[in-house]
Design an enzyme around this catalytic site. Structure first.
Site, PDB file in Angstrom:
ATOM      1  N   HIS A   1     -89.178 -46.827 -71.163  1.00  0.00           N
ATOM      2  CA  HIS A   1     -87.866 -47.317 -71.588  1.00  0.00           C
ATOM      3  C   HIS A   1     -87.336 -46.594 -72.820  1.00  0.00           C
ATOM      4  CE1 HIS A   1     -87.618 -50.869 -68.860  1.00  0.00           C
ATOM      5  NE2 HIS A   1     -88.921 -50.700 -68.840  1.00  0.00           N
TER       6      HIS A   1
ATOM      7  N   ASP B   1     -82.545 -42.718 -78.578  1.00  0.00           N
ATOM      8  CA  ASP B   1     -82.595 -43.958 -77.797  1.00  0.00           C
ATOM      9  C   ASP B   1     -82.861 -43.624 -76.347  1.00  0.00           C
ATOM     10  OD1 ASP B   1     -82.530 -46.712 -77.580  1.00  0.00           O
ATOM     11  OD2 ASP B   1     -80.620 -46.904 -78.606  1.00  0.00           O
TER      12      ASP B   1
END
Length: 453
Positions: A154, A358
């Site tokens: 993730h 991110d």
């Protein structure tokens, strides 16, 4: 007979009614296929339960395991979050290097592998989530598990120049290669992973497959999405945010919503908003930055440092620009309920999603989903967010460039309606095309056929 789905994650939902896009998606997948969700109970105890503890049996089984204080410290705090997290976010300078922690990280993965091996049937598929369990497939193979095992990361994958900072870097290729399918958020992450693996002796094959020693596996990008309609409905049902926030008529709202983390670029954001205020004209509408940043991992020193830095910066900007009836930066360091948050998204004239690194950043997609299509706000998005690969109609910024972000705030707050609507139409189409159901189905279909050409 088709096997079950076994999902493994660091934390496991304990509520009977799941919430949150990822949790709901996995809940639906397990409910449809039958299976078991295994995760850390969150309990730290000197006397952990042996084996897995039942949480629920319907509509699928949920089982948890406990950690001892030494395991929690070594596995979770010191290695997963103080070694791997900064490395994977390109902050090797913040890494904590501790051989004992590395050993505990591996031992916990071996422990979890033994628990899974005792549960898994021969036809079950195993889907492992995130950096806490990067070596879990390797540990499963040592237990004799030959099932299809998939992994989804993730967070970003580290660059080839970052990886040598990890003392255990020689194990990374065999950890990855033990999976049948490795899912990453972006094409950029796939490229980074290929470079790291090739640097360490892996070979490229056809159709996205790679080979390392005697193992073949596949790398692919599966950008995670959200439940678009669910979030839009939450925004529709939200109360009057102007009344909640007590904003003056015509006052502009700039919103930031992030977990308190050094990867999110919040200090840069505060500096950019301060620059926006400093360069403003007297006739511009008043603007407020509302930054919501619930704390996380406060036992880790780097997180205490970022908290103190933000408190100091907010105080300085407010001291320079505040009026008796106006505080330019409202900084809230706690969780806000989802139903209130959806209303804040709807009200915000601009959303600052400006991480330094991110994996995806679902806040960007939630903001788009929450907008009123007839009068939408503007998404300001960092080039370094994974979402930038899909959401190219946002205002893109370099978060390291304070002037660039400041100018983007001004452009967003003065953008004409027709441009805001055009940008939003493109953004909403992108998040609908690759929503959370698409992500779950596409990944699991790929895992089911892993190993075939």
């Amino acid at each position: 007979m088709a096997g079950r789905l076994i999902v493994v994650s660091n934390r496991i939902p304990t509520d009977s009614a799941p919430s949150g896009g990822l949790v709901v998606a996995l809940h639906d997948a397990l409910k449809a296929r039958g299976g078991i969700w295994i995760g850390n109970s969150g309990k730290v105890t000197d006397s952990p339960a042996e084996g897995l503890t039942p949480i629920a049996d319907e509509p699928y089984r949920r089982r948890s395991f406990d950690l001892t204080p030494a395991e929690h410290k070594g596995f979770y705090l010191d290695y997963a979050n103080s070694t791997l997290w900064p490395l994977f976010h390109h902050r090797a300078d913040l890494m904590t290097l501790d051989q004992d922690a590395a050993r505990t990280y591996w031992e916990v993965n071996r422990k979890v592998a033994r628990l899974i091996a005792a549960e898994a049937g021969p036809d079950d598929m195993i889907w492992v989530h995130d950096y806490h369990f990067l070596p879990l497939a390797r540990a499963l193979r040592l237990e004799g598990v030959e099932n299809r095992v998939g992994f989804f990361l993730h967070i970003p994958f580290p660059n080839v120049s970052d990886v040598p900072a990890l003392p255990e870097n020689k194990y990374l290729p065999e950890w990855v290669a033990a999976y049948d399918l490795v899912g990453l958020q972006t094409v950029r992450d796939v490229s980074a992973a290929i470079n790291v693996l090739r640097e360490n002796g892996a070979e490229m094959l056809l159709k996205g497959r790679m080979k390392f020693r005697d193992r073949q596996f596949r790398l692919a990008s599966f950008p995670i999405g959200i439940d678009v309609d669910d979030f839009a409905e939450a925004a529709d049902a939200a109360g009057d945010a102007d009344r909640t926030l007590r904003l003056d008529p015509g006052e502009k709202l700039v919103l930031g919503v992030d977990r308190l983390d050094y990867s999110k670029g919040i200090p840069n954001r505060f500096a950019a908003f301060g620059e926006f205020l400093r360069t403003g004209q007297p006739d511009e509408p008043r603007a407020t930055l509302l930054q919501i940043a619930p704390p996380s991992r406060e036992d880790v020193e780097a997180y205490r440092d970022i908290r103190e830095e933000l408190e100091e910066m907010a105080g300085r900007v407010n001291g320079e620009h505040a009026e008796l009836d106006w505080t330019p930066i409202r900084y809230i360091r706690k969780n806000i309920p989802r139903e209130i948050l959806a209303g804040l998204y709807r009200r915000a004239d601009a959303m600052l999603v400006t991480p330094l690194a991110d994996g995806m950043n679902l806040v960007a997609k939630e903001y788009v989903a929450a907008q009123d299509g007839a009068d939408p706000g503007v998404l300001i998005l960092s080039h370094f967010a994974g979402a930038a690969e899909q959401l190219d109609a946002a205002l893109m910024v370099n978060p390291y460039d304070i002037g660039d972000t400041s100018r983007a705030i001004r452009a967003a707050l003065s953008m004409p309606e027709h441009e805001r609507i055009a940008r939003h139409l493109s953004l909403i189409a992108a998040i609908r095309e690759h929503d959370i159901d698409w992500w779950t189905t596409t990944y699991l279909d790929a895992l089911a056929t892993a190993g075939t050409i």
